[in-house]
Design a protein around this motif. Structure first.
Motif, PDB file in Angstrom:
ATOM      1  N   ILE A 156      65.784  -6.025  31.063  1.00  0.00           N
ATOM      2  CA  ILE A 156      67.143  -6.398  31.316  1.00  0.00           C
ATOM      3  C   ILE A 156      67.959  -6.922  30.121  1.00  0.00           C
ATOM      4  O   ILE A 156      69.058  -6.764  29.898  1.00  0.00           O
ATOM      5  N   TYR A 157      67.492  -7.759  29.350  1.00  0.00           N
ATOM      6  CA  TYR A 157      68.006  -8.635  28.265  1.00  0.00           C
ATOM      7  C   TYR A 157      68.675  -7.554  27.296  1.00  0.00           C
ATOM      8  O   TYR A 157      69.762  -7.868  26.660  1.00  0.00           O
ATOM      9  N   PRO A 158      67.852  -6.549  26.819  1.00  0.00           N
ATOM     10  CA  PRO A 158      68.580  -5.684  25.743  1.00  0.00           C
ATOM     11  C   PRO A 158      69.639  -4.781  26.354  1.00  0.00           C
ATOM     12  O   PRO A 158      70.928  -4.529  25.719  1.00  0.00           O
ATOM     13  N   ILE A 159      69.746  -4.577  27.680  1.00  0.00           N
ATOM     14  CA  ILE A 159      70.807  -3.917  28.325  1.00  0.00           C
ATOM     15  C   ILE A 159      71.919  -4.910  28.440  1.00  0.00           C
ATOM     16  O   ILE A 159      73.150  -4.217  28.059  1.00  0.00           O
ATOM     17  N   LEU A 160      71.738  -5.971  28.994  1.00  0.00           N
ATOM     18  CA  LEU A 160      72.601  -6.840  28.845  1.00  0.00           C
ATOM     19  C   LEU A 160      73.527  -7.271  27.617  1.00  0.00           C
ATOM     20  O   LEU A 160      74.927  -7.134  27.595  1.00  0.00           O
ATOM     21  N   ALA A 161      72.713  -7.438  26.507  1.00  0.00           N
ATOM     22  CA  ALA A 161      73.344  -7.533  25.460  1.00  0.00           C
ATOM     23  C   ALA A 161      74.025  -6.321  24.704  1.00  0.00           C
ATOM     24  O   ALA A 161      75.191  -6.611  24.366  1.00  0.00           O
ATOM     25  N   ARG A 162      73.617  -5.256  25.020  1.00  0.00           N
ATOM     26  CA  ARG A 162      74.235  -3.946  24.556  1.00  0.00           C
ATOM     27  C   ARG A 162      75.635  -3.693  25.396  1.00  0.00           C
ATOM     28  O   ARG A 162      76.822  -3.459  24.703  1.00  0.00           O
ATOM     29  N   LEU A 163      75.589  -4.123  26.696  1.00  0.00           N
ATOM     30  CA  LEU A 163      76.734  -4.059  27.294  1.00  0.00           C
ATOM     31  C   LEU A 163      77.859  -4.898  27.156  1.00  0.00           C
ATOM     32  O   LEU A 163      78.949  -4.494  27.241  1.00  0.00           O
ATOM     33  N   GLU A 164      77.406  -6.026  26.722  1.00  0.00           N
ATOM     34  CA  GLU A 164      78.242  -6.990  26.240  1.00  0.00           C
ATOM     35  C   GLU A 164      78.777  -7.002  24.829  1.00  0.00           C
ATOM     36  O   GLU A 164      80.201  -6.814  24.632  1.00  0.00           O
ATOM     37  N   ARG A 165      78.009  -6.647  23.770  1.00  0.00           N
ATOM     38  CA  ARG A 165      78.438  -6.430  22.575  1.00  0.00           C
ATOM     39  C   ARG A 165      79.030  -5.202  22.086  1.00  0.00           C
ATOM     40  O   ARG A 165      79.934  -5.240  21.423  1.00  0.00           O
ATOM     41  N   GLU A 166      78.292  -4.239  22.497  1.00  0.00           N
ATOM     42  CA  GLU A 166      78.781  -2.606  21.907  1.00  0.00           C
ATOM     43  C   GLU A 166      79.821  -2.200  22.982  1.00  0.00           C
ATOM     44  O   GLU A 166      80.681  -1.297  22.327  1.00  0.00           O
ATOM     45  N   TYR A 167      79.852  -2.473  24.071  1.00  0.00           N
ATOM     46  CA  TYR A 167      80.848  -1.760  25.160  1.00  0.00           C
ATOM     47  C   TYR A 167      81.748  -2.692  25.728  1.00  0.00           C
ATOM     48  O   TYR A 167      82.816  -2.275  26.208  1.00  0.00           O
ATOM     49  N   GLY A 168      81.710  -4.243  25.587  1.00  0.00           N
ATOM     50  CA  GLY A 168      82.759  -5.159  25.983  1.00  0.00           C
ATOM     51  C   GLY A 168      82.885  -4.906  27.401  1.00  0.00           C
ATOM     52  O   GLY A 168      83.792  -5.234  28.119  1.00  0.00           O
ATOM     53  N   TRP A 169      81.662  -4.488  28.145  1.00  0.00           N
ATOM     54  CA  TRP A 169      81.705  -4.334  29.879  1.00  0.00           C
ATOM     55  C   TRP A 169      81.513  -5.670  30.599  1.00  0.00           C
ATOM     56  O   TRP A 169      81.692  -6.015  31.671  1.00  0.00           O
ATOM     57  N   LEU A 170      80.741  -6.558  29.799  1.00  0.00           N
ATOM     58  CA  LEU A 170      80.036  -7.717  30.372  1.00  0.00           C
ATOM     59  C   LEU A 170      80.966  -9.040  29.422  1.00  0.00           C
ATOM     60  O   LEU A 170      81.289  -8.985  28.566  1.00  0.00           O
ATOM     61  N   GLU A 171      81.154 -10.252  30.311  1.00  0.00           N
ATOM     62  CA  GLU A 171      81.421 -11.335  29.799  1.00  0.00           C
ATOM     63  C   GLU A 171      80.273 -12.212  30.077  1.00  0.00           C
ATOM     64  O   GLU A 171      79.674 -12.315  31.181  1.00  0.00           O
ATOM     65  N   SER A 172      80.079 -13.258  29.152  1.00  0.00           N
ATOM     66  CA  SER A 172      78.928 -14.282  29.483  1.00  0.00           C
ATOM     67  C   SER A 172      79.177 -15.586  29.199  1.00  0.00           C
ATOM     68  O   SER A 172      80.233 -15.779  28.106  1.00  0.00           O
ATOM     69  N   GLU A 173      78.744 -16.572  29.633  1.00  0.00           N
ATOM     70  CA  GLU A 173      78.591 -17.986  29.128  1.00  0.00           C
ATOM     71  C   GLU A 173      77.607 -18.752  29.647  1.00  0.00           C
ATOM     72  O   GLU A 173      76.818 -18.482  30.741  1.00  0.00           O
ATOM     73  N   TRP A 174      77.251 -19.801  28.961  1.00  0.00           N
ATOM     74  CA  TRP A 174      76.316 -20.655  29.227  1.00  0.00           C
ATOM     75  C   TRP A 174      76.404 -21.721  30.045  1.00  0.00           C
ATOM     76  O   TRP A 174      77.696 -22.166  30.306  1.00  0.00           O
ATOM     77  N   GLU A 175      75.868 -22.015  30.983  1.00  0.00           N
ATOM     78  CA  GLU A 175      75.931 -23.142  31.912  1.00  0.00           C
ATOM     79  C   GLU A 175      76.080 -24.419  31.275  1.00  0.00           C
ATOM     80  O   GLU A 175      75.565 -24.517  30.306  1.00  0.00           O
ATOM     81  N   ASP A 176      76.794 -25.427  32.019  1.00  0.00           N
ATOM     82  CA  ASP A 176      76.762 -26.846  31.492  1.00  0.00           C
ATOM     83  C   ASP A 176      75.441 -27.319  31.422  1.00  0.00           C
ATOM     84  O   ASP A 176      74.632 -27.420  32.215  1.00  0.00           O
ATOM     85  N   PRO A 177      75.297 -27.957  29.983  1.00  0.00           N
ATOM     86  CA  PRO A 177      73.649 -28.315  29.800  1.00  0.00           C
ATOM     87  C   PRO A 177      73.445 -29.299  30.924  1.00  0.00           C
ATOM     88  O   PRO A 177      72.232 -29.613  31.271  1.00  0.00           O
ATOM     89  N   ASP A 178      74.314 -30.163  31.454  1.00  0.00           N
ATOM     90  CA  ASP A 178      73.993 -31.305  32.314  1.00  0.00           C
ATOM     91  C   ASP A 178      73.133 -30.844  33.630  1.00  0.00           C
ATOM     92  O   ASP A 178      72.391 -31.455  34.219  1.00  0.00           O
ATOM     93  N   ILE A 179      73.783 -29.718  34.144  1.00  0.00           N
ATOM     94  CA  ILE A 179      73.269 -29.238  35.197  1.00  0.00           C
ATOM     95  C   ILE A 179      71.844 -28.507  35.047  1.00  0.00           C
ATOM     96  O   ILE A 179      70.780 -29.026  35.971  1.00  0.00           O
ATOM     97  N   SER A 180      71.379 -28.137  33.955  1.00  0.00           N
ATOM     98  CA  SER A 180      69.972 -27.903  33.762  1.00  0.00           C
ATOM     99  C   SER A 180      69.126 -29.009  33.612  1.00  0.00           C
ATOM    100  O   SER A 180      68.101 -28.825  34.051  1.00  0.00           O
ATOM    101  N   VAL A 181      69.567 -30.103  32.930  1.00  0.00           N
ATOM    102  CA  VAL A 181      68.937 -31.183  32.737  1.00  0.00           C
ATOM    103  C   VAL A 181      68.596 -31.988  33.972  1.00  0.00           C
ATOM    104  O   VAL A 181      67.465 -32.323  34.516  1.00  0.00           O
ATOM    105  N   THR A 182      69.848 -31.777  35.010  1.00  0.00           N
ATOM    106  CA  THR A 182      69.628 -32.427  36.285  1.00  0.00           C
ATOM    107  C   THR A 182      68.349 -31.630  37.176  1.00  0.00           C
ATOM    108  O   THR A 182      67.679 -32.266  37.876  1.00  0.00           O
TER     109      THR A 182
END
Length: 118
Positions: free
Chosen positions: A44-70
């Motif tokens: 999955i992850y190499p495909i997601l990286a390629r679709l985002e970086r090489e093709y611009g088909w995806l957007e990604s963002e990290w969740e708020d760190p407070d959520i994961s800590v909670t």
């Protein structure tokens, strides 16, 4: 980033795109994507990286760190198709399907039968 060219449409890439297109505006994180596409994270992850970086088909963002800590877990990176990416993904999947159907008609209806002898 270009959206007018397509990645190699392997079966895993098609599975990832189908999972993303099921709800194109819903962000999905990696484990969720693995389950939806029925593929391991190492695929999955190499495909997601390629679709985002090489093709611009995806957007990604990290969740708020407070959520994961909670929640007591690592931060999640959420992916979703861009508007152009969703359109390009639909087109690429349609073209892949048409090519597969054409090969089946040409080579007798069995996938993988090209060049096979009995």
């Amino acid at each position: 980033m270009e959206t007018n060219r397509s990645p190699r449409m392997t079966l895993p890439t098609q599975a990832v795109l189908r999972a993303l297109l099921a709800e194109p505006t819903k962000p999905m994180y990696g484990s969720e994507m693995c389950a939806a596409a029925n593929l391991p994270s190492g695929t999955i992850y190499p495909i997601l990286a390629r679709l985002e970086r090489e093709y611009g088909w995806l957007e990604s963002e990290w969740e708020d760190p407070d959520i994961s800590v909670t929640d007591g877990r690592p931060r999640r990176r959420y992916y979703r198709l861009s508007n152009d990416g969703a359109q390009a993904a639909r087109l690429a999947l349609a073209e892949s399907y048409q090519a597969r159907q054409s090969r089946r008609r040409t080579f007798g209806g069995k996938p993988g039968s090209a060049g096979a002898t009995s």
